[in-house]
Each structure stands twice: as structure tokens, then as C-alpha cells.
Write a protein that holds these residues in place. Structure first.
Motif, mmCIF file in Angstrom:
data_model
loop_
_atom_site.group_PDB
_atom_site.id
_atom_site.type_symbol
_atom_site.label_atom_id
_atom_site.label_comp_id
_atom_site.label_asym_id
_atom_site.label_seq_id
_atom_site.Cartn_x
_atom_site.Cartn_y
_atom_site.Cartn_z
ATOM 1 N N HIS A 137 0.849 -1.198 0.000
ATOM 2 C CA HIS A 137 0.000 0.000 0.000
ATOM 3 C C HIS A 137 0.881 1.243 0.000
ATOM 4 O O HIS A 137 1.557 1.525 0.992
ATOM 5 N N ASN A 138 0.887 1.968 -1.099
ATOM 6 C CA ASN A 138 1.795 3.115 -1.264
ATOM 7 C C ASN A 138 1.016 4.420 -1.337
ATOM 8 O O ASN A 138 -0.009 4.510 -2.019
ATOM 9 N N LEU A 139 1.538 5.424 -0.655
ATOM 10 C CA LEU A 139 0.931 6.755 -0.678
ATOM 11 C C LEU A 139 1.977 7.753 -1.157
ATOM 12 O O LEU A 139 3.109 7.762 -0.664
ATOM 13 N N LEU A 140 1.596 8.563 -2.121
ATOM 14 C CA LEU A 140 2.520 9.573 -2.652
ATOM 15 C C LEU A 140 1.897 10.950 -2.498
ATOM 16 O O LEU A 140 0.752 11.156 -2.917
ATOM 17 N N THR A 141 2.659 11.861 -1.939
ATOM 18 C CA THR A 141 2.187 13.238 -1.800
ATOM 19 C C THR A 141 3.206 14.165 -2.438
ATOM 20 O O THR A 141 4.413 13.978 -2.262
ATOM 21 N N GLU A 142 2.725 15.133 -3.175
ATOM 22 C CA GLU A 142 3.634 16.054 -3.838
ATOM 23 C C GLU A 142 3.024 17.436 -3.826
ATOM 24 O O GLU A 142 1.822 17.595 -4.098
ATOM 25 N N SER B 131 9.441 22.773 -2.932
ATOM 26 C CA SER B 131 8.697 21.564 -3.279
ATOM 27 C C SER B 131 8.853 20.525 -2.185
ATOM 28 O O SER B 131 9.865 20.493 -1.474
ATOM 29 N N TYR B 132 7.828 19.717 -2.056
ATOM 30 C CA TYR B 132 7.838 18.655 -1.049
ATOM 31 C C TYR B 132 7.302 17.389 -1.693
ATOM 32 O O TYR B 132 6.287 17.416 -2.397
ATOM 33 N N LYS B 133 8.023 16.287 -1.460
ATOM 34 C CA LYS B 133 7.552 14.994 -1.957
ATOM 35 C C LYS B 133 7.654 13.988 -0.837
ATOM 36 O O LYS B 133 8.640 14.001 -0.080
ATOM 37 N N ASN B 134 6.684 13.146 -0.759
ATOM 38 C CA ASN B 134 6.726 12.108 0.269
ATOM 39 C C ASN B 134 6.255 10.791 -0.314
ATOM 40 O O ASN B 134 5.304 10.742 -1.092
ATOM 41 N N ARG B 135 6.955 9.744 0.071
ATOM 42 C CA ARG B 135 6.501 8.391 -0.258
ATOM 43 C C ARG B 135 6.352 7.652 1.053
ATOM 44 O O ARG B 135 7.289 7.598 1.858
ATOM 45 N N SER B 136 5.191 7.097 1.269
ATOM 46 C CA SER B 136 4.938 6.338 2.490
ATOM 47 C C SER B 136 4.254 5.031 2.135
ATOM 48 O O SER B 136 3.653 4.912 1.064
ATOM 49 N N VAL B 137 4.362 4.085 3.050
ATOM 50 C CA VAL B 137 3.656 2.814 2.854
ATOM 51 C C VAL B 137 2.827 2.514 4.100
ATOM 52 O O VAL B 137 3.188 2.930 5.220
ATOM 53 N N TYR B 138 1.739 1.834 3.888
ATOM 54 C CA TYR B 138 0.938 1.411 5.027
ATOM 55 C C TYR B 138 1.204 -0.074 5.249
ATOM 56 O O TYR B 138 0.975 -0.903 4.358
ATOM 57 N N ASP B 139 1.749 -0.364 6.431
ATOM 58 C CA ASP B 139 2.109 -1.748 6.740
ATOM 59 C C ASP B 139 0.920 -2.445 7.400
ATOM 60 O O ASP B 139 0.533 -2.112 8.525
ATOM 61 N N ASP B 140 0.350 -3.415 6.708
ATOM 62 C CA ASP B 140 -0.818 -4.145 7.220
ATOM 63 C C ASP B 140 -0.519 -4.872 8.519
ATOM 64 O O ASP B 140 -1.330 -4.884 9.435
ATOM 65 N N THR B 141 0.658 -5.473 8.590
ATOM 66 C CA THR B 141 0.961 -6.320 9.746
ATOM 67 C C THR B 141 1.074 -5.498 11.037
ATOM 68 O O THR B 141 0.641 -5.922 12.096
ATOM 69 N N GLN B 142 1.656 -4.303 10.941
ATOM 70 C CA GLN B 142 1.788 -3.455 12.137
ATOM 71 C C GLN B 142 0.652 -2.437 12.255
ATOM 72 O O GLN B 142 0.579 -1.709 13.242
ATOM 73 N N SER B 143 -0.178 -2.353 11.213
ATOM 74 C CA SER B 143 -1.222 -1.309 11.128
ATOM 75 C C SER B 143 -0.613 0.076 11.357
ATOM 76 O O SER B 143 -1.097 0.868 12.170
ATOM 77 N N LYS B 144 0.458 0.337 10.653
ATOM 78 C CA LYS B 144 1.174 1.614 10.821
ATOM 79 C C LYS B 144 1.521 2.213 9.467
ATOM 80 O O LYS B 144 1.767 1.495 8.506
ATOM 81 N N LEU B 145 1.569 3.539 9.463
ATOM 82 C CA LEU B 145 2.048 4.250 8.278
ATOM 83 C C LEU B 145 3.562 4.423 8.432
ATOM 84 O O LEU B 145 4.032 4.893 9.482
ATOM 85 N N LEU B 146 4.328 4.025 7.452
ATOM 86 C CA LEU B 146 5.783 4.140 7.522
ATOM 87 C C LEU B 146 6.277 5.020 6.381
ATOM 88 O O LEU B 146 5.783 4.920 5.253
ATOM 89 N N ARG B 147 7.252 5.851 6.659
ATOM 90 C CA ARG B 147 7.748 6.732 5.598
ATOM 91 C C ARG B 147 8.909 6.052 4.854
ATOM 92 O O ARG B 147 9.795 5.461 5.478
ATOM 93 N N VAL B 148 8.875 6.144 3.540
ATOM 94 C CA VAL B 148 9.950 5.594 2.709
ATOM 95 C C VAL B 148 10.967 6.691 2.429
ATOM 96 O O VAL B 148 12.173 6.514 2.592
ATOM 97 N N SER B 149 10.466 7.838 2.003
ATOM 98 C CA SER B 149 11.390 8.920 1.676
ATOM 99 C C SER B 149 10.668 10.264 1.671
ATOM 100 O O SER B 149 9.543 10.369 1.199
#
Lengths: 417, 83
Positions: free
Chosen positions: A274-279, A295-313
């Protein structure tokens, strides 16, 4: 080498029959030296074998040529050629000759856009290091990459259809043990090079609906198929999002995009399902001389197993440029910027100024400081015969956090006709 | 429309704070900022695993199934577009 000369001739003269042509060419003679004492960490830009290959001074020649033109009011083309030959190895590949050719043909009307692109990248084979390419035999000498791209966009009312496909072919050699044919000993084995290919197809389908002049929603599918390995390196993305783009007034504009996609790939793993991209990008033009953007860019993933949003970059970029008019061929400028990217050690501050010294002689100096990676100092002295012709002397010194340094001095010319 | 103009920056600011505050993944992943990429192709030439190619808008794109996160493209990119 013969092939490259033929391509160069075709690039330079072969398409000269078209009337509206713009040629850009650059020729440079380069001198490289490094101060590596030990093998350099892979993250640095220098060769891993720098101690053996690059410590002493090495020379190189680079020729770049780009031709753009129009066949008629709907069809245009762009051909780029980049040849680099040097005593210095081309980084980890240890290749001394690299040729990069890109040919693009466009068809464009008010509602339709079609592009065909062909790319060819060639590395000389003789001394090329063995690489571990994913999805192919280990220990390969990669020689040629061919890439054919088709891209089609079409507007129908408030809908925009975007279809893209890219076919890539990697040609490489690998070494196998085999019986030596001339040997009297039937058991004797030797190394034998074999040629093989690796094929990939990348495809994109995207539909955008324009809700208003500024708001858009879109849905997209991206597929990657590795035609050699069953499905280990395949990838499927399915998702969509919303875009906002508006020019607020003459001085301010804003672009933002938020999207989600579901990714399915054995090679990438479940964490990135599950990937979320914000720009968001805000561009500001002050009164003439000063302009910049944030400018701001963010890539995050939602980890099902931990039920947490984690930032990639995360990427935050701030850039400001002050230009000032002179009575000469070009304006001079001062620019400065910050790049904030803590997740991938990409934090950086940079600055550059360009100042005319005498009438048509310009000095450019810059510094880029990336605390976790390197510090780059650059200087360039350029003399303009006209706005389309110049000669220059450039130096770039990269200090890889006191572990090693790499210096490149180039003497070159730029010509536009 | 004035309301939209006002609310959008605040929504994004909220989003930014939310993302910066959360934990980081253990596996790094590099991406290319397509607004900064100048299509020079140097990252494509240097990539030791052939994980980068030109994508739909002619900007470089990383194939995450092949990328081994060596980070060489970060150093070579003249526009600092890798993040």
C-alpha cells in the motif's frame, strides 16, 4: 567503433534535409585524477578499483550532439548522441567506451500526442567488469541495451487517455565452463563466453478526468513483465489519485498531487503493497530578478501487519535564483538551494554564481555540500564568441568525505547552429 | 474558491507533519523526482544493475524490482533528483 561513426555521420548530416533544424553540439577533452588510497565505498562516485585504475591521470574525450527539427507542423523529431571514450574506466562497468543514442519522433495535434522513441546504449566489451544483473545469469558483461517506446495520449472532452509501453532488450555475455575443443585431455575445461538477452516490457495505462480547470482525478495501472524469469521480477501497480494545478496569478503557481497505489511484486515484497505519494510544489516569481520554488515529496507505505504508516522517503527542496542584467551576451546570476532527504542520506546545500569578468568572458563557481556523501567544488571559465558559440575550461573536484577525491578538468566547446 | 485556496495549504501541511512524524521503513528505496530530472541519462549509464530507464515522460525511472539500493545514482545526478 565503426557503427558509432556511421551513427554520428547520420546524426550530423543524414537528417540535414529537413528545413527547420536546430543543432547543439559539445566537444570536450577531459582529464581525470583521483586521490584514492584504498578501495572506495560503493556509494561514492569513483570506481571501486580506483586504486588500480584511476589514481594516475587519465584522459577522455566526449562528444555530444542533439538535432531537433520539424518534418511538418504535426511531426517533429529529436536525435541525441553521446559518445564518451576514455582511459578512465566507466565506473563499475570498467568500460572505456560508452555510446548513447536516443531517437524520438513526435506526432502532435490539439487533442492527440504520439511518440516513438528508440534508445541504444553500447559499452565496449573488451575489459568490461562482470556485473550481477537481476534476473539473468550471475557474472555477466553487459554490452548493449535497446529500448523501444510507444507513447500515446488523447483528449476526449474532459477525459484524457494515456497509454505507454516500453520494450527493453539487454544484450550481455556470460562465462561458462566447457570442454576445450582443441585439448587432447577430454576432461580439460576452460572459460567460454556465451551471448544472451534479457527482455522486459513496461506498460502504463492512465485515465484522467478534469473536474475543473484546476482539479483532476486519475486512475492508473502500471505493469512490468520480465520475459525471461517467470514472475519473480514482475510488478503490478493499480491505483489513482487527485491533482490540483493552478496559476494563482502572474507571480505564483501551485501544483499538488496525492495518490495511492497497490503494488504486487515478489521482488519488492509485501511491505510496499500500500503506497501513498504526496507532492506539492509552490513556485514564486518576485519582481523580475528573483524567482524560486519550494517543493515537497513524500513516499509512504501502510504496513498491514503493524497497522502503521511508515515513511519511505521525504524530499524538501528550496531553490532561489537572483538574475541580474548586464550589458553583455548573457545575464549573470546567483543561486542557492537546500535539499532535505534524511531517509536516503541525501541532505544537501548548494550555491552557485555566474559573473561576467570581461565583456564576453564569464566565470561560474559553485559548491555542493552533502554531509553524508560528498562535497563538490566546481569552477568554469567560458568565453562566448556569440550567444551560440563558446569555449570553456571547467574543473570539478569531489571530496568523498576525506576518504578519496576525484578531479575532472575539461576543455571544451559548445556550438548551436 | 477562496475557501479552497485557504484550505489546501493547511491540508498539505497537516499531511507533511503526519508523514515526517511516522517511523521509517527498514528497507530504503530510491526514487526520481521527475520535475528535477533533466533527462541527461547519467544515472542510467552508471547503474550497475540496469535498474534505471527512461519512463513515460522521458524522465528516468527506477525499476524497484531490480534496484539494489547501492546509491551510486545519488552521487552522479547533476540535478540531485534522486531521493
Amino acid at each position: 567503433m565503426k557503427k558509432i561513426f556511421i551513427i554520428l555521420l547520420l546524426t550530423t548530416f543524414g537528417i540535414g534535409q529537413f528545413s527547420a533544424l536546430t543543432n547543439w553540439s559539445q566537444l570536450s577533452l577531459n582529464y581525470f585524477s583521483t586521490t584514492a588510497k584504498d578501495n572506495i565505498d560503493i556509494v561514492t562516485g569513483a570506481s571501486q578499483n580506483a586504486n588500480n585504475i584511476n589514481t594516475k591521470g587519465k584522459f577522455g574525450v566526449q562528444y555530444q550532439h542533439e538535432v531537433t527539427g520539424e518534418i511538418n507542423d504535426k511531426i517533429s523529431f529529436d536525435v541525441k548522441e553521446d559518445v564518451f571514450y576514455s582511459d578512465k574506466s566507466h565506473e563499475q562497468r570498467n568500460s572505456f567506451l560508452v555510446n548513447d543514442l536516443r531517437v524520438k519522433i513526435f506526432y502532435q495535434t490539439e487533442f492527440t500526442y504520439f511518440k516513438f522513441q528508440f534508445n541504444n546504449r553500447y559499452y565496449d566489451s573488451g575489459e568490461t567488469n562482470f556485473l550481477n544483473l537481476p534476473g539473468v545469469e550471475q557474472g555477466t558483461q553487459q554490452q548493449t541495451a535497446n529500448n523501444a517506446i510507444l507513447h500515446y495520449k488523447h483528449d476526449v472532452g474532459k477525459l484524457n487517455f494515456n497509454i505507454y509501453t516500453s520494450f527493453r532488450d539487454l544484450e550481455y555475455k556470460y562465462i561458462v565452463l566447457s570442454k576445450i575443443e582443441d585439448s587432447k585431455d577430454e576432461e580439460e575445461e576452460g572459460n567460454r563466453a556465451k551471448s544472451a538477452s534479457d527482455y522486459d516490457i513496461y506498460s502504463l495505462g492512465k485515465i484522467t478526468f478534469n473536474i475543473s480547470d484546476a482539479f483532476r482525478i486519475f486512475s492508473r495501472t502500471y505493469l512490468k513483465n520480465d520475459l525471461n524469469k517467470s514472475s519473480e521480477l514482475d510488478e503490478t501497480e493499480l491505483g489513482g489519485g487527485v491533482e490540483f494545478e493552478k496559476r494563482l496569478d502572474f507571480f505564483n503557481s501551485i501544483f499538488s498531487r496525492f495518490s495511492y497505489y497497490n503494488l504486487d511484486s515478489k521482488a519488492i515484497g509485501d511491505l510496499f503493497t500500500h503506497n501513498l505519494l504526496t507532492e506539492i510544489r509552490y513556485t514564486k516569481r518576485f519582481l523580475f530578478p528573483l524567482a524560486g520554488f519550494v517543493s515537497y515529496k513524500n513516499r509512504s507505505v501502510y504496513d498491514d501487519t503493524q497497522s502503521k504508516l511508515l515513511r519511505v522517503s521525504n524530499l524538501v527542496r528550496v531553490y532561489l535564483k537572483y538574475s541580474y542584467q548586464t550589458q553583455n551576451i548573457l545575464d549573470s546570476y546567483v543561486l542557492a538551494g537546500i535539499k532535505y532527504n534524511p531517509e536516503n542520506n541525501g541532505n544537501m546545500v548548494f550555491g552557485e554564481f555566474n559573473q561576467f569578468l570581461l565583456n564576453d568572458l564569464y566565470l561560474t563557481a559553485g559548491v555542493k555540500f552533502a554531509p553524508e556523501l560528498f562535497t563538490l567544488y566546481s569552477g568554469k571559465l567560458e568565453y562566448y564568441f556569440s550567444s551560440l558559440k563558446s569555449i570553456w575550461l571547467k574543473t570539478e573536484y569531489t571530496d568523498f568525505n576525506n576518504k578519496s577525491g576525484q578531479n575532472i578538468i575539461s576543455l571544451g566547446s559548445t556550438l548551436i547552429f | 474558491m477562496k475557501f479552497t485556496k485557504k484550505i489546501i495549504p493547511w491540508l498539505f501541511l497537516f499531511g507533511i507533519l503526519l508523514y515526517i512524524g511516522c517511523d521509517k521503513v527498514n528497507n530504503p528505496q530510491y526514487n526520481i523526482d521527475d520535475t528535477s530530472c533533466n533527462e541527461c541519462g547519467r544515472c542510467i549509464q552508471i547503474c550497475p544493475v540496469d535498474a534505471i530507464e527512461f519512463g513515460p515522460n522521458s524522465k528516468a525511472v527506477i525499476d524497484q524490482t531490480k534496484c539494489n539500493q547501492c546509491g551510486r545514482c545519488i552521487t552522479i545526478c547533476p540535478k540531485d533528483a534522486i531521493y
